[in-house]
Design an enzyme around this catalytic site. Sequence first.
Site, PDB file in Angstrom:
ATOM      1  N   SER A  14       1.064  -4.209  -4.636  1.00 25.07           N
ATOM      2  CA  SER A  14       1.199  -3.060  -3.883  1.00 25.07           C
ATOM      3  C   SER A  14       2.026  -2.348  -4.851  1.00 25.07           C
ATOM      4  CB  SER A  14       1.998  -3.777  -2.735  1.00 25.07           C
ATOM      5  OG  SER A  14       2.863  -2.837  -2.808  1.00 25.07           O
TER       6      SER A  14
HETATM    7  N1  LIG Z   1       3.359   4.862   3.239  1.00 21.30           N
HETATM    8  C1  LIG Z   1       3.864   4.506   2.271  1.00 21.30           C
HETATM    9  C2  LIG Z   1       3.161   3.121   2.539  1.00 21.30           C
HETATM   10  C3  LIG Z   1       3.023   2.491   2.038  1.00 21.30           C
HETATM   11  C4  LIG Z   1       1.765   0.924   2.123  1.00 21.30           C
HETATM   12  O1  LIG Z   1       0.416   1.713   1.617  1.00 21.30           O
HETATM   13  N2  LIG Z   1       2.023  -0.466   1.264  1.00 21.30           N
HETATM   14  C5  LIG Z   1       0.786  -1.124   1.583  1.00 21.30           C
HETATM   15  C6  LIG Z   1       0.972  -2.220   0.596  1.00 21.30           C
HETATM   16  S1  LIG Z   1       0.349  -1.359  -0.772  1.00 21.30           S
HETATM   17  C7  LIG Z   1       1.006  -1.746   2.842  1.00 21.30           C
HETATM   18  O2  LIG Z   1       1.375  -2.965   2.779  1.00 21.30           O
HETATM   19  N3  LIG Z   1       0.075  -1.052   3.828  1.00 21.30           N
HETATM   20  C8  LIG Z   1       0.279  -1.779   5.066  1.00 21.30           C
HETATM   21  C9  LIG Z   1       0.715  -0.454   6.387  1.00 21.30           C
HETATM   22  O3  LIG Z   1       0.179   0.334   6.108  1.00 21.30           O
HETATM   23  O4  LIG Z   1       0.195  -1.289   7.755  1.00 21.30           O
HETATM   24  C10 LIG Z   1       4.682   4.533   0.637  1.00 21.30           C
HETATM   25  O5  LIG Z   1       4.267   5.845   1.133  1.00 21.30           O
HETATM   26  O6  LIG Z   1       5.049   3.738   0.643  1.00 21.30           O
END
Ligand SMILES: N[C@@H](CCC(=O)N[C@@H](CS)C(=O)NCC(=O)O)C(=O)O
Length: 227
Positions: A14
């Site tokens: 991730s």
């Molecule tokens: N808006 C979050 C996004 C985080 C994200 O997209 N994480 C991914 C893995 S890299 C995830 O597990 N997403 C699940 C989801 O968006 O429902 C950030 O800026 O950190």
Amino acid sequence: MSRKVIELFYDVVSPYSWLGFEVLCRYRNVWNMELKLRPAFLGGIMQASGNKPPAMVPNKGLYMAKDLNRLASYMNVPLRHPSDPFEVMFNKGSLPAMRFITAVAEKEKDGGRLLENVSREVWKRIWSTDQDICEPASLSEAGLKAGLSSSEVEELLGLSKSQPIKDKLKQTTQEAINYEAFGFPFVVCHIDGKPQVFFGSDRFELMAYCIGEKWLGPQPDKPTSNL
Ligand SMILES: N[C@@H](CCC(=O)N[C@@H](CS)C(=O)NCC(=O)O)C(=O)O
């Protein structure tokens, strides 16, 4: 006031977790907190929560690529896309890497920086220099760069294939599921015995407000003038 315990559940597959990891590591001595790094398996979280990786929606994948490029610069993390993100994220995945990192975490139960350093070196491979993180030789290289000796690396690679380490990774993943995680990075702040959960590397400003600490931007040693 007693130190706040902040747990970071993450997986090196991730990229947003890498951003969250670096920011929290930078805040270790800025906020009154004990940071607990909790290596876990994002595939297990997705399955248990019925979620799917955001990049599986084509427009989200395209947006994420742009978002991550901006964030890499804003957060000063050398994040670069692998040449074939789908192959890296969905075919190869991170299971051997997360078992290896779990073995490091188990060996270093009393604190120290090895878990932090090994996690970072594995992240650099997958999310900066477009290198493999599945083969033993790749994990060995990351471990040596992080400061492990060759005999320690050998021991940890052996351990990473053992049932207790496989079970430990499942157990940590289950702990995140018990907190109703659906993605990573997933942060659990324990304040006055109560857990407050946050999803994403873009929730630090709100987190600071909720835990009574100051948000000084992603690089607290270089606060920007408009904060
Ligand atoms: N808006 C979050 C996004 C985080 C994200 O997209 N994480 C991914 C893995 S890299 C995830 O597990 N997403 C699940 C989801 O968006 O429902 C950030 O800026 O950190």
